[in-house]
Design a protein around this motif. Structure first.
Motif, mmCIF file in Angstrom:
data_model
loop_
_atom_site.group_PDB
_atom_site.id
_atom_site.type_symbol
_atom_site.label_atom_id
_atom_site.label_comp_id
_atom_site.label_asym_id
_atom_site.label_seq_id
_atom_site.Cartn_x
_atom_site.Cartn_y
_atom_site.Cartn_z
ATOM 1 N N VAL A 1 0.852 -1.212 0.000
ATOM 2 C CA VAL A 1 0.000 0.000 0.000
ATOM 3 C C VAL A 1 0.878 1.248 0.000
ATOM 4 O O VAL A 1 1.818 1.346 0.772
ATOM 5 C CB VAL A 1 -0.903 0.035 1.256
ATOM 6 N N LEU B 1 1.710 5.076 0.875
ATOM 7 C CA LEU B 1 1.320 6.043 1.903
ATOM 8 C C LEU B 1 0.525 7.172 1.246
ATOM 9 O O LEU B 1 0.464 7.276 0.021
ATOM 10 C CB LEU B 1 2.560 6.564 2.621
ATOM 11 N N LEU B 2 -0.110 7.992 2.077
ATOM 12 C CA LEU B 2 -0.950 9.069 1.546
ATOM 13 C C LEU B 2 -0.095 10.117 0.842
ATOM 14 O O LEU B 2 0.990 10.468 1.299
ATOM 15 C CB LEU B 2 -1.741 9.720 2.682
ATOM 16 N N VAL C 1 -15.992 7.892 10.461
ATOM 17 C CA VAL C 1 -14.654 7.813 9.870
ATOM 18 C C VAL C 1 -13.608 7.611 10.969
ATOM 19 O O VAL C 1 -12.727 6.753 10.853
ATOM 20 C CB VAL C 1 -14.343 9.075 9.035
ATOM 21 N N ARG D 1 -13.907 4.000 12.237
ATOM 22 C CA ARG D 1 -13.516 2.952 11.279
ATOM 23 C C ARG D 1 -12.015 2.929 11.045
ATOM 24 O O ARG D 1 -11.407 1.857 10.930
ATOM 25 C CB ARG D 1 -14.252 3.165 9.946
ATOM 26 N N VAL D 2 -11.397 4.105 10.942
ATOM 27 C CA VAL D 2 -9.941 4.150 10.754
ATOM 28 C C VAL D 2 -9.252 3.566 11.990
ATOM 29 O O VAL D 2 -8.335 2.749 11.883
ATOM 30 C CB VAL D 2 -9.463 5.599 10.471
ATOM 31 N N ARG E 1 1.446 2.515 9.424
ATOM 32 C CA ARG E 1 1.272 3.594 8.443
ATOM 33 C C ARG E 1 0.524 3.152 7.179
ATOM 34 O O ARG E 1 -0.415 3.836 6.763
ATOM 35 C CB ARG E 1 2.625 4.182 8.053
ATOM 36 N N PRO E 2 0.910 2.051 6.565
ATOM 37 C CA PRO E 2 0.162 1.658 5.364
ATOM 38 C C PRO E 2 -1.274 1.245 5.676
ATOM 39 O O PRO E 2 -2.164 1.442 4.838
ATOM 40 C CB PRO E 2 0.967 0.484 4.796
ATOM 41 N N HIS F 1 -3.099 2.642 8.009
ATOM 42 C CA HIS F 1 -3.755 3.942 8.159
ATOM 43 C C HIS F 1 -4.065 4.557 6.799
ATOM 44 O O HIS F 1 -5.179 5.028 6.553
ATOM 45 C CB HIS F 1 -2.848 4.866 8.982
ATOM 46 N N ALA F 2 -3.092 4.532 5.908
ATOM 47 C CA ALA F 2 -3.297 5.118 4.568
ATOM 48 C C ALA F 2 -4.445 4.430 3.841
ATOM 49 O O ALA F 2 -5.324 5.080 3.262
ATOM 50 C CB ALA F 2 -2.002 5.022 3.753
ATOM 51 N N ALA F 3 -4.447 3.103 3.894
ATOM 52 C CA ALA F 3 -5.518 2.361 3.218
ATOM 53 C C ALA F 3 -6.866 2.657 3.857
ATOM 54 O O ALA F 3 -7.881 2.813 3.159
ATOM 55 C CB ALA F 3 -5.228 0.861 3.287
ATOM 56 N N VAL G 1 -7.823 5.397 5.511
ATOM 57 C CA VAL G 1 -8.270 6.759 5.190
ATOM 58 C C VAL G 1 -8.828 6.801 3.772
ATOM 59 O O VAL G 1 -9.830 7.470 3.496
ATOM 60 C CB VAL G 1 -7.113 7.776 5.362
ATOM 61 N N ARG G 2 -8.224 6.040 2.874
ATOM 62 C CA ARG G 2 -8.747 6.001 1.503
ATOM 63 C C ARG G 2 -10.118 5.325 1.462
ATOM 64 O O ARG G 2 -11.068 5.843 0.886
ATOM 65 C CB ARG G 2 -7.776 5.259 0.578
ATOM 66 N N LEU H 1 -12.826 7.309 3.702
ATOM 67 C CA LEU H 1 -13.078 8.739 3.490
ATOM 68 C C LEU H 1 -12.797 9.174 2.055
ATOM 69 O O LEU H 1 -13.703 9.581 1.336
ATOM 70 C CB LEU H 1 -12.248 9.575 4.479
ATOM 71 N N LEU H 2 -11.539 9.085 1.638
ATOM 72 C CA LEU H 2 -11.146 9.716 0.373
ATOM 73 C C LEU H 2 -11.885 9.137 -0.825
ATOM 74 O O LEU H 2 -12.212 9.873 -1.768
ATOM 75 C CB LEU H 2 -9.631 9.590 0.172
#
Lengths: 142, 142
Positions: free
Chosen positions: A1, A3-4, B22, B25-26, B109-110, B112-114, B116-117, B120-121
């Motif tokens: 994955v 990162l943002l 959000v 869920r994150v 971190r990855p 979290h990034a996934a 948030v996508r 939300l995103l």
């Protein structure tokens, strides 16, 4: 994955900060004007709006998304301030708003409305209000 | 003051529900994948991103918007799990991430990034990403 990206991170941080700021500012305005905490206001308005003044304690806990012990402590404090009363109801507990609780809700509603406008709605261009409400609704409903 | 109209109420409820959904869920995705709570992740990433691995305890409290006693209890639990260590630093306390804490951050971190996508995103049309980030930024900055 991956990162943002920078743009994604900017959106995420703005989202988190705006969420927290609006929540805190609306709660502060209500507290300053009426002395009701965020929890007090949430419970009193649920009793009125969902239960016409009374709800079973376990329904109230579910609506708030709270654990029953947290709610029980909160309700004890609200009973001591004569905002709600509790009594038995076929195997459970029913929570009822008092006259004094209703007076507080009536005083707090216009403060809440003004706070939601000043701290949130006034930032949203009227032409975008419906579109963004739809977007938020899709996120909430998943 | 007029109470909120139906459209305004719809926006407000969607905003509150989306904010809370959000966040939850994150946090849940990170917790399931790594065992880190929301608080653990927030503290470890602040140590790395803001302090290059170490921050004074009062700076950390200010960044989180937490009372020092809440942070102190949280840090005690994180020390017991070998995620951070605390030591004296000219009149205050400095909090340092451990090697084990860094491993957890790197793993989280990855996730979290996934999260948030996904939560939300992905709901935001790309053409609106910048515009809504600006709007959220104005709300947060006031």
């Amino acid at each position: 994955v991956d990162l943002l990206t920078e743009d994604e991170l900017r959106f995420w941080h703005a989202w988190k900060q705006a969420s927290e700021a609006v929540r805190a500012r609306v709660a502060e305005d209500i507290s300053l004007a009426t002395g009701l905490s965020d929890a007090d206001f949430g419970i009193l308005t649920r009793l009125v709006d969902l239960g016409d003044g009374a709800l079973r304690q376990n329904e109230l806990a579910a609506s708030l998304g709270w654990h029953r012990s947290r709610l029980s402590h909160q309700l004890t404090r609200m009973e001591q301030r004569d905002l709600v009363s509790r009594g038995p109801a076929d195997g459970g507990v029913v929570v009822t708003i008092t006259d004094r609780g209703r007076e507080y809700v009536d005083a707090a509603r216009p403060v809440h409305a003004a706070a939601v406008r000043v701290h949130l709605l006034d930032y949203v261009p009227p032409r975008q209000l419906g579109e963004i409400a739809d977007l938020l609704g899709r996120i909430a409903d998943r």
